[in-house]
Design an enzyme around this catalytic site. Structure first.
Site, mmCIF file in Angstrom:
data_model
loop_
_atom_site.group_PDB
_atom_site.id
_atom_site.type_symbol
_atom_site.label_atom_id
_atom_site.label_comp_id
_atom_site.label_asym_id
_atom_site.label_seq_id
_atom_site.Cartn_x
_atom_site.Cartn_y
_atom_site.Cartn_z
ATOM 1 N N CYS A 113 9.138 8.483 22.149
ATOM 2 C CA CYS A 113 8.376 7.461 21.648
ATOM 3 C C CYS A 113 9.766 6.193 22.735
ATOM 4 C CB CYS A 113 8.920 6.829 20.845
ATOM 5 S SG CYS A 113 7.585 8.021 19.559
ATOM 6 N N HIS A 246 7.383 -1.103 20.450
ATOM 7 C CA HIS A 246 6.547 0.617 20.755
ATOM 8 C C HIS A 246 5.420 0.242 18.816
ATOM 9 C CE1 HIS A 246 5.979 4.505 19.705
ATOM 10 N NE2 HIS A 246 6.795 4.511 18.654
ATOM 11 N N ASN A 276 0.158 5.653 16.541
ATOM 12 C CA ASN A 276 1.700 5.979 17.407
ATOM 13 C C ASN A 276 0.981 6.629 18.845
ATOM 14 O OD1 ASN A 276 3.975 6.612 18.527
ATOM 15 N ND2 ASN A 276 4.658 6.724 16.607
HETATM 16 O O1 UT7 Z 1 7.580 7.033 16.425
HETATM 17 C C1 UT7 Z 1 9.118 7.850 15.665
HETATM 18 C C2 UT7 Z 1 9.225 5.948 15.092
HETATM 19 N N1 UT7 Z 1 8.122 6.924 14.638
HETATM 20 C C3 UT7 Z 1 8.107 5.767 12.844
HETATM 21 O O2 UT7 Z 1 8.681 5.252 13.392
HETATM 22 C C4 UT7 Z 1 8.204 6.442 11.467
HETATM 23 C C5 UT7 Z 1 8.365 5.914 10.826
HETATM 24 N N2 UT7 Z 1 7.953 6.517 9.251
HETATM 25 C C6 UT7 Z 1 7.233 5.825 8.770
HETATM 26 O O3 UT7 Z 1 6.544 4.922 9.644
HETATM 27 C C7 UT7 Z 1 6.764 5.866 7.202
HETATM 28 O O4 UT7 Z 1 8.619 6.568 6.696
HETATM 29 C C8 UT7 Z 1 5.973 6.505 6.927
HETATM 30 C C9 UT7 Z 1 4.540 5.931 7.487
HETATM 31 C C10 UT7 Z 1 5.835 8.152 8.238
HETATM 32 C C11 UT7 Z 1 5.583 7.645 5.857
HETATM 33 O O5 UT7 Z 1 5.709 5.842 4.475
HETATM 34 P P1 UT7 Z 1 7.133 6.224 2.942
HETATM 35 O O6 UT7 Z 1 6.677 5.055 2.670
HETATM 36 O O7 UT7 Z 1 7.834 6.439 4.272
HETATM 37 O O8 UT7 Z 1 6.268 6.630 2.777
HETATM 38 P P2 UT7 Z 1 6.647 8.615 1.835
HETATM 39 O O9 UT7 Z 1 6.868 9.600 2.830
HETATM 40 O O10 UT7 Z 1 8.536 7.805 1.099
HETATM 41 O O11 UT7 Z 1 6.141 9.271 0.366
HETATM 42 C C12 UT7 Z 1 5.629 8.387 0.135
HETATM 43 C C13 UT7 Z 1 4.498 9.445 -0.891
HETATM 44 C C14 UT7 Z 1 5.038 10.865 -1.141
HETATM 45 O O12 UT7 Z 1 4.456 10.652 -2.210
HETATM 46 P P3 UT7 Z 1 5.128 11.027 -3.425
HETATM 47 O O13 UT7 Z 1 6.022 12.259 -2.881
HETATM 48 O O14 UT7 Z 1 5.817 10.147 -3.954
HETATM 49 O O15 UT7 Z 1 4.554 11.447 -4.606
HETATM 50 C C15 UT7 Z 1 4.278 11.084 0.014
HETATM 51 O O16 UT7 Z 1 3.992 12.388 -0.477
HETATM 52 O O17 UT7 Z 1 3.332 9.040 -0.065
HETATM 53 C C16 UT7 Z 1 2.878 10.570 -0.149
HETATM 54 N N3 UT7 Z 1 1.841 10.213 1.036
HETATM 55 C C17 UT7 Z 1 0.489 9.745 1.500
HETATM 56 N N4 UT7 Z 1 0.138 9.594 0.806
HETATM 57 C C18 UT7 Z 1 -1.112 9.364 1.271
HETATM 58 C C19 UT7 Z 1 2.501 10.259 2.771
HETATM 59 N N5 UT7 Z 1 1.641 10.920 3.620
HETATM 60 C C20 UT7 Z 1 0.360 10.469 3.030
HETATM 61 C C21 UT7 Z 1 -0.718 10.102 2.951
HETATM 62 N N6 UT7 Z 1 -1.499 9.432 2.293
HETATM 63 N N7 UT7 Z 1 -1.021 9.766 4.227
#
Ligand code: UT7
Length: 319
Positions: A113, A246, A276
């Site tokens: 990225c 980005h 992305n």
């Molecule tokens: O391009 C390279 C750079 N990439 C990035 O910058 C990405 C950086 N990271 C992010 O943008 C975020 O961390 C994400 C968008 C990927 C995830 O968001 P988050 O607020 O960090 O969520 P999380 O991973 O902590 O997940 C929270 C909850 C989990 O459920 P539990 O364990 O709390 O029950 C996940 O299983 O959300 C759940 N979850 C989803 N729910 C519905 C994860 N993905 C999804 C989904 N739909 N697509």
């Protein structure tokens, strides 16, 4: 020593739109979750017979036309991609052939990225050093091919597309400062850990990401890099007119904008419609805003990207 200037921009998005509602019919997710956590509403998916070089070709033709440059004038082609057409030759060599020109230097840059920031900095150095006068710099990706479409943690985040710029040697800057950083200790938090060996694919050919670790790293690294970049140019934050970041997560973008004291109407945001697109996201955003007439001559733009490696980079330029 000459400077390099962006003489034209171009981009291309595949026709197929995949929106959050369609994803929610296929996996356990919702439009509400995706929009509130990321800002993404839809993304584009390349057709089965569309390759990274096909997307790159369309974006490149648009950039060449905008710059008023014929492909035969190019003496350098740099393609940033983590999803090349094949292991080798480089996508840049394939693109060169599709552009119908032969002989100029052509190679790929692999910084995921951060790829476009790396490619732009490389081409800028070629121009400053006198090794090139007219360069094509492309970010192009088909991330849809390396996603596990059953993994809701990653498949909702990415899309396909390409963006390109033509750089020309100029007495006037242009690109003022570029900064590149990497820290391989974090290589496992965002990776596609497969290789081709012994007649097959070895390892997992799907993107893996520790989202929270990436999020935390990105927020801090991008804020520090933004400050270092302005400092290297000897310019105060208040001089900055635009941030072209980005496009990974609206919360990361907002955090960088806050750090820079920029209101969100001075930040180019396309991730709601593109998702992305890795190395393509910055040149896609740049082209969209340029064609909308957002940038005025002489305005100061900061480009910033970060991703797998970990690798991150920036460019500060006068439009
Ligand atoms: O391009 C390279 C750079 N990439 C990035 O910058 C990405 C950086 N990271 C992010 O943008 C975020 O961390 C994400 C968008 C990927 C995830 O968001 P988050 O607020 O960090 O969520 P999380 O991973 O902590 O997940 C929270 C909850 C989990 O459920 P539990 O364990 O709390 O029950 C996940 O299983 O959300 C759940 N979850 C989803 N729910 C519905 C994860 N993905 C999804 C989904 N739909 N697509």
């Amino acid at each position: 020593m000459p400077h390099s200037r962006i003489a034209g921009t171009g981009s291309y998005l595949p026709a197929r739109i995949l929106d959050n509602a369609e994803l929610a019919r296929q996996i356990d997710t919702s439009d509400e979750w995706i929009v509130s956590r990321t800002g993404i509403r839809e993304r584009r998916i390349a057709a089965a017979d569309e390759t990274t070089s096909d997307l790159a070709l369309k974006a490149s033709r648009a950039a060449l036309e905008a710059a008023g440059v014929d492909a035969s004038e190019l003496d350098l082609i740099v393609v940033a991609t983590a999803t090349p057409d094949v292991v080798f030759p480089s996508t840049a060599c394939i693109l060169q052939d599709k552009l119908g020109v032969h002989g100029c230097a052509a190679f790929d840059v692999q910084a995921v990225c951060a790829g476009f920031a790396y490619a732009l900095a490389t081409a800028d150095q070629f121009v400053r050093g006198g090794m090139a006068r007219t360069a094509l710099v492309v970010g192009a990706e088909v991330f849809s091919r390396i996603l596990d479409w059953n993994d809701r943690k990653t498949c909702v985040l990415f899309g396909d597309g390409a963006g390109a710029v033509v750089l020309k040697a100029s007495e006037e800057p242009g690109i003022l400062v570029t900064k590149l950083r990497a820290d391989g200790r974090y290589r496992d938090i965002l990776c596609t850990p497969a290789s081709v060996a012994h007649g097959g694919v070895v390892g997992t050919p799907f993107l893996h990401m520790d989202g929270q670790a990436v999020f935390k790293f990105a927020v801090k690294a991008l804020a520090e890099l933004a400050s270092e970049t302005l400092e290297a140019a000897g310019l105060p934050q208040s001089e900055l007119d635009w941030l072209v970041p980005h496009q990974a997560n609206i919360r990361i973008i907002e955090s960088t904008a806050r750090h820079l004291g920029l209101p969100m109407d001075k930040v180019v945001v396309t991730l709601d419609r593109h998702g992305n697109t890795s190395a393509a996201s910055i040149p896609l955003a740049l082209d969209e805003a340029a064609r909308a007439g957002k940038f005025k001559p002489g305005e100061l733009l900061m480009l910033e990207g970060i991703g797998g490696g970990f690798a991150w980079g920036s460019a500060l330029l006068r439009w």
